[in-house]
Scaffold this motif. Structure first.
Motif, PDB file in Angstrom:
ATOM      1  N   ASP A 158       0.851  -1.195   0.000  1.00 15.36           N
ATOM      2  CA  ASP A 158       0.000   0.000   0.000  1.00 15.36           C
ATOM      3  C   ASP A 158       0.889   1.248   0.000  1.00 15.36           C
ATOM      4  O   ASP A 158       1.118   1.876   1.028  1.00 15.36           O
ATOM      5  CB  ASP A 158      -0.906  -0.027   1.235  1.00 15.36           C
ATOM      6  N   ASP A 160       1.339   4.929  -1.723  1.00 11.02           N
ATOM      7  CA  ASP A 160       0.782   6.003  -2.552  1.00 11.02           C
ATOM      8  C   ASP A 160       1.913   6.677  -3.317  1.00 11.02           C
ATOM      9  O   ASP A 160       3.058   6.711  -2.866  1.00 11.02           O
ATOM     10  CB  ASP A 160       0.075   7.044  -1.687  1.00 11.02           C
ATOM     11  N   GLN A 162       2.757  10.357  -5.313  1.00 12.75           N
ATOM     12  CA  GLN A 162       2.276  11.722  -5.440  1.00 12.75           C
ATOM     13  C   GLN A 162       3.297  12.557  -6.211  1.00 12.75           C
ATOM     14  O   GLN A 162       4.482  12.528  -5.905  1.00 12.75           O
ATOM     15  CB  GLN A 162       2.075  12.321  -4.043  1.00 12.75           C
ATOM     16  N   ASN A 170      -1.233  17.787  -5.745  1.00 12.95           N
ATOM     17  CA  ASN A 170      -1.687  16.493  -6.266  1.00 12.95           C
ATOM     18  C   ASN A 170      -1.850  16.550  -7.782  1.00 12.95           C
ATOM     19  O   ASN A 170      -2.877  16.159  -8.319  1.00 12.95           O
ATOM     20  CB  ASN A 170      -3.002  16.099  -5.596  1.00 12.95           C
ATOM     21  N   PHE A 173      -1.739  11.683  -8.500  1.00 11.13           N
ATOM     22  CA  PHE A 173      -1.772  10.937  -7.259  1.00 11.13           C
ATOM     23  C   PHE A 173      -2.286   9.531  -7.541  1.00 11.13           C
ATOM     24  O   PHE A 173      -3.335   9.355  -8.164  1.00 11.13           O
ATOM     25  CB  PHE A 173      -2.694  11.625  -6.238  1.00 11.13           C
ATOM     26  N   VAL A 174      -1.528   8.521  -7.104  1.00 11.59           N
ATOM     27  CA  VAL A 174      -1.958   7.127  -7.222  1.00 11.59           C
ATOM     28  C   VAL A 174      -2.146   6.596  -5.808  1.00 11.59           C
ATOM     29  O   VAL A 174      -1.218   6.616  -4.997  1.00 11.59           O
ATOM     30  CB  VAL A 174      -0.923   6.270  -7.974  1.00 11.59           C
ATOM     31  N   ASN A 175      -3.344   6.134  -5.497  1.00  6.89           N
ATOM     32  CA  ASN A 175      -3.653   5.589  -4.188  1.00  6.89           C
ATOM     33  C   ASN A 175      -3.287   4.109  -4.188  1.00  6.89           C
ATOM     34  O   ASN A 175      -3.896   3.296  -4.878  1.00  6.89           O
ATOM     35  CB  ASN A 175      -5.139   5.777  -3.872  1.00  6.89           C
ATOM     36  N   GLY A 176      -2.257   3.754  -3.402  1.00  8.24           N
ATOM     37  CA  GLY A 176      -1.772   2.368  -3.376  1.00  8.24           C
ATOM     38  C   GLY A 176      -2.742   1.397  -2.754  1.00  8.24           C
ATOM     39  O   GLY A 176      -2.685   0.198  -3.021  1.00  8.24           O
ATOM     40  N   THR A 178      -6.197   1.636  -3.038  1.00  7.03           N
ATOM     41  CA  THR A 178      -7.420   1.463  -3.840  1.00  7.03           C
ATOM     42  C   THR A 178      -7.132   1.290  -5.326  1.00  7.03           C
ATOM     43  O   THR A 178      -8.059   1.036  -6.092  1.00  7.03           O
ATOM     44  CB  THR A 178      -8.338   2.683  -3.667  1.00  7.03           C
ATOM     45  N   ASP A 179      -5.877   1.461  -5.733  1.00  8.10           N
ATOM     46  CA  ASP A 179      -5.473   1.371  -7.148  1.00  8.10           C
ATOM     47  C   ASP A 179      -6.127   2.455  -8.003  1.00  8.10           C
ATOM     48  O   ASP A 179      -6.244   2.302  -9.219  1.00  8.10           O
ATOM     49  CB  ASP A 179      -5.787  -0.010  -7.738  1.00  8.10           C
ATOM     50  N   ASN A 186      -6.158  14.050  -4.288  1.00  3.91           N
ATOM     51  CA  ASN A 186      -5.526  12.922  -3.603  1.00  3.91           C
ATOM     52  C   ASN A 186      -6.560  11.953  -3.043  1.00  3.91           C
ATOM     53  O   ASN A 186      -6.249  11.090  -2.237  1.00  3.91           O
ATOM     54  CB  ASN A 186      -4.599  13.411  -2.488  1.00  3.91           C
ATOM     55  N   ASP A 187      -7.813  12.098  -3.495  1.00  5.77           N
ATOM     56  CA  ASP A 187      -8.886  11.225  -3.034  1.00  5.77           C
ATOM     57  C   ASP A 187      -9.767  10.821  -4.211  1.00  5.77           C
ATOM     58  O   ASP A 187     -10.959  11.130  -4.252  1.00  5.77           O
ATOM     59  CB  ASP A 187      -9.705  11.938  -1.954  1.00  5.77           C
TER      60      ASP A 187
END
Length: 195
Positions: A158, A160, A162, A170, A173-176, A178-179, A186-187
């Motif tokens: 997990d 992220d 940025q 941001n 931004f890649v959320n690790g 939620t993919d 950033n959301d």
């Protein structure tokens, strides 16, 4: 002055425990301290100054630690290969005035790991055609040159990613966890969200 005429006369100072506490070999132009006799490496023709000691004696009751007060300089040809230890504990290799605990004036080679002291799961690892940067046990960046060159962010955990720019924290931004990918956010709520 001892041996002012420059004759081939050795000088030896003895103590109650050492026959060669200080020994000058006039024929070889050598000065030896606590060398005894038959010490490996002490009698070579290339040795000008030799100090003997006892390995692992520092901080014990065993006599054998060599202590030099002030700065210590070990010089090579024309000062290029100089090793300097300053009185405040800085070591310079190839420099006589180090600014940091270790300063190398030239190239340095490392076998595999550079660790953060006291933090064994944070390090830089060098391998054949690859470099890995790990913090807190998570390999965050892997750079590889093997067939296809690539830079990998994260190791499947997990992590992220940025990208910050002057106008946006941001930009990418890649959320690790939620993919999901956000541009300008950033959301991200969808697989790809643009703000």
């Amino acid at each position: 002055t001892i041996n002012e005429a420059g004759a081939d006369k050795d000088f030896r100072l003895e103590t109650s425990n050492k026959t060669h506490a200080i020994f000058t070999d006039a024929g070889k132009d050598q000065v030896k301290i606590l060398s005894g006799s038959g010490v490996t490496g002490a009698d070579g023709l290339d040795v000008a100054f030799f100090v003997s000691g006892t390995i692992d004696s520092r901080g014990t009751g065993i006599s054998g630690t060599s202590l030099f007060g002030g700065d210590v300089i070990v010089s090579g040809a024309l000062g290029i290969n100089t090793v300097t230890v300053t009185s405040d504990g800085k070591v310079g290799i190839g420099t006589t005035s180090p600014s940091y605990k270790l300063e190398v004036g030239g190239n340095a080679a490392f076998g595999e790991y550079l660790y953060h002291r006291g933090d064994s799961d944070t390090f830089i690892q060098f391998a054949d055609d690859a470099i890995g940067i790990t913090a807190g046990g998570e390999q965050l960046i892997t750079i590889t040159e093997a067939g296809q060159d690539y830079v990998q962010i994260g190791d499947g955990g997990d992590v992220d990613f940025q990208v910050r720019t002057d106008g946006n924290d941001n930009t990418l931004f890649v959320n690790g966890g939620t993919d999901k990918v956000g541009i300008g956010t950033n959301d991200p709520g969808t697989l790809l969200q643009l703000e």
